[in-house]
Every structure is written in structure tokens, then in C-alpha cells.
Write an enzyme that holds these catalytic residues in place. Structure first.
Site, PDB file in Angstrom:
ATOM      1  N   HIS A  46     -13.673  17.248 -27.409  1.00 49.57           N
ATOM      2  CA  HIS A  46     -12.578  18.160 -27.744  1.00 49.57           C
ATOM      3  C   HIS A  46     -12.731  19.483 -26.988  1.00 49.57           C
ATOM      4  O   HIS A  46     -11.765  20.142 -26.716  1.00 49.57           O
ATOM      5  CB  HIS A  46     -12.569  18.474 -29.238  1.00 49.57           C
ATOM      6  CG  HIS A  46     -12.224  17.304 -30.075  1.00 49.57           C
ATOM      7  ND1 HIS A  46     -11.047  16.634 -29.918  1.00 49.57           N
ATOM      8  CD2 HIS A  46     -12.891  16.685 -31.061  1.00 49.57           C
ATOM      9  CE1 HIS A  46     -11.001  15.635 -30.782  1.00 49.57           C
ATOM     10  NE2 HIS A  46     -12.117  15.638 -31.485  1.00 49.57           N
TER      11      HIS A  46
ATOM     12  N   GLU B  15      -8.694  12.163 -12.557  1.00 49.26           N
ATOM     13  CA  GLU B  15      -9.042  11.410 -13.758  1.00 49.26           C
ATOM     14  C   GLU B  15      -8.942  12.322 -14.966  1.00 49.26           C
ATOM     15  O   GLU B  15      -8.711  13.525 -14.823  1.00 49.26           O
ATOM     16  CB  GLU B  15     -10.433  10.781 -13.631  1.00 49.26           C
ATOM     17  CG  GLU B  15     -11.551  11.784 -13.415  1.00 49.26           C
ATOM     18  CD  GLU B  15     -12.902  11.114 -13.117  1.00 49.26           C
ATOM     19  OE1 GLU B  15     -12.930  10.153 -12.343  1.00 49.26           O
ATOM     20  OE2 GLU B  15     -13.903  11.588 -13.656  1.00 49.26           O
TER      21      GLU B  15
END
Lengths: 391, 297
Positions: B247, B209
Site C-alpha cells: 500500500h 509495470e
């Protein structure tokens, strides 16, 4: 969990990292007073929102006088800021941070994150402060210094040296700089941060080093041992449906499509969204009711899906495994009749007693399309969606 | 054969008297797993059904033939439970607990350096070698013994894939949930290595994933070290950026971590990537058929 810039700065200050002189305000009058207290302009007035990119959409203003600060506050308080990162619905501005504007001769980027592969904290530093670090990594990868910290030994002096020389810091300022790095690292560990970022960290003309902007994110799994951090959560910055979901331990993320989906397990939920997209439709949300979904969670999930007005078709995909499908099916039928669900519902159930479960669904008298496999479910969702547009 | 666990595995359950621990201990026993001991501090000397309970893992290891642990301990205490199992010398440690703080797992990884223990998880459905043994929370009946190895970062998506395989009469040698947390024990690479060496595994399915770069490392390992075919699925092509993987991970790994990038890297390495999650079973069948016909020629 995210917190506001002013809350992050207060934490930095309590760890000995200098921040600009500033005050928060929730009204234009308080904004005026804050600027008057700081006395000497120019002032920076910054909207406090849980999203990046606010500077580019007018969320930050540099003004010369307290009157101008007040005028900016009139304009922005109560408004919603839509930035590159906020999502189309934007984030409401309820609080402003008013600070003295600083003159700096150098802007540094300093951040700490976890390197998942190494299982260690990593310090990132760059002389290109003020820029998004992602852009610096892309455009000047050689300008980003990374130092992996040994979790048991801690940050070593040679690493601090490499950071300071790497960003070409004035050697006279090294002592101040290493103190800032040490303190930020201490904060990162003490409070279970997932991200600690000072960008920019400014070197003022007088040689002082000050955190001009700050972003701290926290590991949700560790909040149980930091009630003081958990108390900083600002619900106004979160989507109301997502707040409702978190109350029942449901993991919900609003998206822009019209197929509302409810799935157990994050991986299967993502795969289900991918499947919907591949069949030419758009998922309205990500909703994970947990690997071991219960009937209560299914009911709450249902409520969330039907409260989203964009949803045209509901798709329930539960791979129960050990969970008994007959019990789950009863829960689905109860929830659907209790909530008077009129939208078409496609259900795919797997698990113990799946035959009984499917029988309960088909015999419920409710308009369920019961799917026998993932592929079958995708076909039934597309069909139901097409029919809903015909009506 | 199978990897990590089989009919000779002796399991100690840490947290055997808790709700989850008790329920799944009975499920595992029913499947045929040899549960030889339980640990709950303060309940040493008692029994859970016919399983003796000890106060510490060390006592359990000294008094029984336990070589593997299954951990069902709440998140705040789970890291300590793993370290206790490592210290007691258990070979395989399966931590089912979800929600362990990342910094706790970093300490666990440090603690494990130099030990011979293998950690599976945390935040995993566990591991199963069909027909022989399961240490985990997955439903046993969806599995069937066979020659496909399965490695996954997810729980219910693994059940989906196994179910597709079983319905096509394709059995599994072992299915390993490596866990969905940022910092985990065994990775795709270490598990792939075990399957490559297992003479009773013909093909491996990896279910990845978004986030991190474990799949990229798997691709690299496959290219350099593997002779057996690998089929992969990556969940999250439609996941909104920045919501699950901040991020942060992407910076350290130099911009990697998105589903499309992962798919691209896996395909370039020669791994068959399935785009449609409903076609994973069929794809494995197809790759196996191609292999067989190639052997016949």
C-alpha cells in the site's frame, strides 16, 4: 518481510515508544495467566497474523475478565483468519497478544514509507487514526499531513511542528509526540524498514501517548545486515509452496487459475499471466525463475507447478538470451521425465541455439507442444486446456 | 546516432574478476564494446584477458579513456561502487546489480546531486545501442540497428519486445533498461527526453509495470514535450493487488500505481497502449506505417 504486531511493539519499545502493557500466549491457559497478571480489565486479546483487517472478522476481542479471555483463546487458537487482505486460504492463529484496554481521547495515524519518485522517506500523519490510511487518503485527503524527509539532513523541527499543528494536537503534548516521531524515524532507518506504521497512536485520557497497534515491514534486500530481524520471520504465516520456492530463489505467488506458468524474469512473467488471461484462461500462479534461469531452477519450478493440484496445463516461457537453449531444453526434458509429468506442457524457448533446443524438445518423446512465439504459445495453451476438459 | 552509448564509448567494468563480471565482460567485448579497464581492489596491475585492472575507479579513469562504467559488484557493496564511479567523474554509470537495499540507493541519489553522471539502474539488463556498443547482460544477437528507441523497467520482457521488433525487420537505435527497483537513476522521463532529441530515433516503445508512478510521469512528459510517437505496454494487469507493490507507494502517489490506471493515463495522453504482449512489435509497425503515409500526404 513482515513481522507480527507483538514483535513490532517490542521493537518500538526498545526505541523508547510507549506501548500498552501486554503479554503473548500460545495456549488458553497462558492467555488466562496473562490476563490475571495484568489484573485490571477490560482486556484486549489480539490474534497475531500477518494480515490486515483482522478486527472485522473476529480476530480481536475486548473482554472483561481473564476467564472470558481464556474462552476467546480456546475458540481462536489454531483457527484460520480469512480477512479482506489474507487471500482465501487465510492465516493460521498460533499466538495471541493480551493487553490492557486503554481509554483514549484521540487516535492518530503515524506512518513512514519511501517515496519512490523523490527517493526520500516520507512521514504521514492524520488525526483520523484507527481508520485504514488508504480510506483517509480517499475520503479526506486534506486530513493527511505528509512530510518528505531530506535523507542527509534528517527530520527538522519545523516539520515536526507542521505535523503536530496539522493534526491539531494539544500543544502540551507536542514534546511527547515529537519524541515518538523521531524514534520511529530512527527505527525506520536503523532497521531498513519499507513501512513503519502506528495506527492508532492513542492519546490516553491522562495525556500519555501509546502505540496501540503497530506494523513494521522490512526491505528484503537489506536483511543480510539485520540477522536479528531476519530471525523474526514466521513461516507459518506464509504459503508452503511460496516458502519452498524462496528456498531455491524462485519467486512464486499462488493464484486461483489452472494454467501453471514458469517464466524467467518478473516483467515477462507478469506479461505471460496477462497473455493467459487475454486468451480466456486463468493463471494458477506467478513463477519467476530469474532472468538467468538454470536447469536446476527449471526442475524446482516444475516440482512446484505439479504440486499445485489446480494446475491443468503447464506453460513454460523462457527467454534465455545468452543462455543456451539446448542446455535448457535438456534440463526441461530431464525434469519432466524424472518427475513423471503427465500434464500437457506448452513450451516457448528463445535464446542462443534455439533451433537445437526446440529439436531436443520435439524429439524427447514427451508430449510437449513447442511454440514458436508468444502468440502461438497462447493459442497452444488454450487448446491444451480445452482438451484437458474433454478428457 | 543513438543515446547514451555508441562506438566511441570506453567502458570500465567494476567487479571485472567476479563470476558475472568476467562472463559478461567477454560477452560485451565479443559484441564490439570497447572495454578499456577493469576495477577489482587488490588486483591492480594484473590483466583480465588483455584488459588492464586497477585498484580504484579513479586510477582507471586517469590511465584509460573510460567515460562509462558497468557495475557487477555484489549488492552489499554496489552503492559504494556507484558513488566511486560518480566521484571519478564517469558520464554514464550502468549498475547491473540486483538486490541493493533501498536506503543505500537513497544515499546514492543524494550523493549524485550536482554531479553530471547519469545512472542507469540498478537491477537492469543494461543498455545497448545495436551494432555499436552494449553495456549490459542482454543477448546482442536479438537486436538489430535501426530507429526505434526502447525503454523498459524489466529485463526478459525487453528481450521479448526487441525480438518481436527484430523479427519484423524493425531495428532499434538504443534500448535502455531503467531498472525494476523502487529507487533508480534515470527515469522514463529523462530517457524519453534523450530519445526525443535523438535525430536517429523515430518512435519510442516504453515497457512499464505495476507499482510507483513512473509511467504516469512519462504520460505527462509525452503530452507536454514530445513530437515522436510512443507505444507502451504495461505488465501486471492480472497481478494480485498488494503483493508486489505494498500500500505504501500507492498512498504517497494518491492511489496511483495499478496497471489499469496507468494504461488509462497513458491512453489519455495520446500514447498507443498495447494490451496483448504478443502484439507489441506489430503495433509499432502499424504506428510507423501510419506515420509514413501521413508524411507522404
Amino acid at each position: 518481510m513482515k513481522i507480527h504486531e507483538y514483535q513490532a511493539k517490542a521493537l518500538l519499545q526498545s526505541y523508547g515508544i510507549p506501548i500498552p502493557r501486554g503479554y503473548i500466549a500460545k495456549t488458553p491457559e497462558d492467555t488466562l495467566k496473562a490476563a490475571q497478571t495484568i489484573k485490571k480489565g477490560p482486556f484486549v486479546v489480539k490474534a497475531q497474523v500477518h494480515t490486515g483487517g483482522r478486527g472485522k472478522v473476529g480476530g480481536i476481542s475486548i473482554v472483561e475478565s481473564p476467564i472470558q479471555a481464556e474462552a476467546f483463546a480456546e475458540e481462536i487458537l489454531g483457527a484460520k483468519l480469512v480477512t479482506e487482505q489474507s487471500g482465501p486460504e487465510g492465516k493460521p492463529v498460533h499466538t495471541l497478544l493480551i493487553e490492557e484496554a486503554l481509554l483514549s481521547k484521540m487516535e492518530i495515524y503515524l506512518g513512514i514509507v519511501i517515496d519512490r519518485a523523490k527517493g526520500c522517506p516520507v512521514i504521514l500523519a492524520s488525526a483520523q487514526g484507527g481508520m485504514e490510511i488508504e480510506e483517509v487518503v480517499k475520503e479526506h485527503p486534506d486530513m493527511v499531513i505528509t512530510e518528505t524527509v531530506h535523507p542527509s539532513v534528517g527530520l527538522r523541527p519545523f516539520q515536526l511542528n507542521r505535523i503536530c499543528y496539522g493534526i491539531h494536537l494539544d500543544p502540551k503534548l507536542m514534546k511527547k509526540m515529537t519524541a515518538v516521531i523521531h524514534n520511529l524515524y530512527r527505527l525506520f532507518l536503523d532497521k531498513d524498514c519499507s513501512l513503519a506504521e502506528i495506527n492508532p497512536l492513542a492519546v490516553k485520557n491522562d495525556g500519555e501517548i501509546v502505540a496501540v497497534d503497530a506494523k513494521l515491514n522490512f526491505d528484503d534486500n537489506a536483511l543480510f545486515r539485520h540477522p536479528e530481524i531476519a530471525a523474526l520471520r514466521d513461516l507459518s504465516q506464509e504459503n508452503p509452496l511460496e516458502i519452498e520456492a524462496s528456498r531455491y530463489n524462485l519467486n512464486y505467488i499462488k493464484l486461483s487459475g489452472n494454467v501453471g506458468c514458469m517464466v524467467n524474469g518478473a516483467g515477462l512473467a507478469m506479461a505471460t499471466m496477462d497473455l493467459i488471461k487475454l486468451s480466456g484462461a486463468e493463471p494458477a500462479n506467478f513463477l519467476d525463475v530469474g532472468g538467468g534461469a538454470t536447469t536446476e531452477m527449471v526442475r524446482e519450478g516444475f516440482k512446484l507447478l505439479i504440486s499445485d493440484k489446480e494446475v491443468k496445463v503447464i506453460f513454460i516461457n523462457i527467454f534465455g538470451g545468452i543462455l543456451r537453449c539446448d542446455i535448457l531444453a535438456k534440463g526441461v526434458v530431464e525434469a519432466a521425465s524424472e518427475l513423471n509429468v503427465t500434464l500437457p506442457v506448452v513450451i516457448r524457448l528463445e535464446g542462443t541455439n534455439v533451433t537445437e533446443g526446440r529439436k531436443i524438445l520435439t524429439e524427447s518423446g514427451l508430449q510437449f507442444a513447442v511454440a514458436s512465439s508468444l502468440g502461438d504459445a497462447a493459442a497452444k495453451v488454450t487448446l491444451a486446456l480445452r482438451d484437458s476438459f474433454k478428457l | 546516432m543513438s543515446i547514451l552509448i555508441d562506438q566511441d564509448t570506453g567502458v570500465v567494468i567494476q567487479g571485472i574478476t567476479g563470476g558475472e563480471g568476467a562472463f559478461h565482460t567477454r560477452q560485451m567485448k565479443e559484441y564490439g564494446t570497447k572495454i578499456v579497464a577493469g576495477v577489482t581492489p587488490g588486483k591492480g596491475g594484473q590483466k583480465f584477458d588483455d584488459v588492464p585492472i586497477f585498484n580504484t575507479v579513479r586510477e582507471a579513469v586517469e590511465n584509460t579513456k573510460a567515460n562509462t562504467s558497468g557495475i557487477f559488484v555484489p549488492p552489499a557493496f554496489a552503492a559504494d561502487a556507484i558513488m566511486e564511479a560518480v566521484d571519478a567523474g564517469l558520464e554514464i554509470i550502468v549498475c547491473l546489480t540486483e538486490g541493493i537495499p533501498t536506503l543505500d540507493m537513497i544515499a546514492v541519489k543524494q550523493f549524485m546531486k550536482g554531479s553530471n553522471s547519469k545512472l542507469i539502474g540498478p537491477n537492469t539488463p543494461g543498455i545497448i545501442s545495436p551494432g555499436k556498443c552494449k553495456v549490459g547482460v542482454m543477448a546482442g544477437y536479438i537486436h538489430t540497428p535501426g530507429r526505434v528507441g526502447v525503454i523498459s523497467r524489466s529485463g526478459t520482457l525487453t528481450y521479448e519486445v526487441v525480438d518481436q521488433l527484430t523479427k519484423l525487420s524493425i531495428g532499434q537505435s538504443s534500448c535502455v533498461g531503467i531498472g525494476g527497483d523502487p529507487v533508480i537513476g534515470m527515469t522514463f522521463v529523462e530517457t524519453l527526453n534523450l530519445f526525443e532529441k535523438d535525430k536517429d530515433t523515430d518512435i519510442v516503445v516504453i515497457i512499464g509495470e505495476i507499482g510507483g508512478h513512473a509511467e504516469e510521469e512519462a504520460a505527462d512528459f509525452f503530452r507536454k514535450n514530445m513530437s515522436k510517437p510512443v507505444v507502451a505496454f504495461i505488465a501486471g494487469v492480472t497481478a494480485p493487488p498488494g503483493r508486489r507493490m505494498g500500500h505504501a507507494g500507492a498512498i504517497v502517489t494518491g492511489g496511483q500505481g495499478g496497471a489499469r490506471e496507468k494504461i488509462d493515463i497513458l491512453e489519455k495522453a495520446g500514447i498507443t497502449v498495447v494490451k496483448n504482449p504478443s502484439e507489441i512489435g506489430e503495433t509499432v509497425a502499424r504506428v510507423l506505417a501510419v506515420r509514413k503515409s501521413a508524411y507522404r500526404l
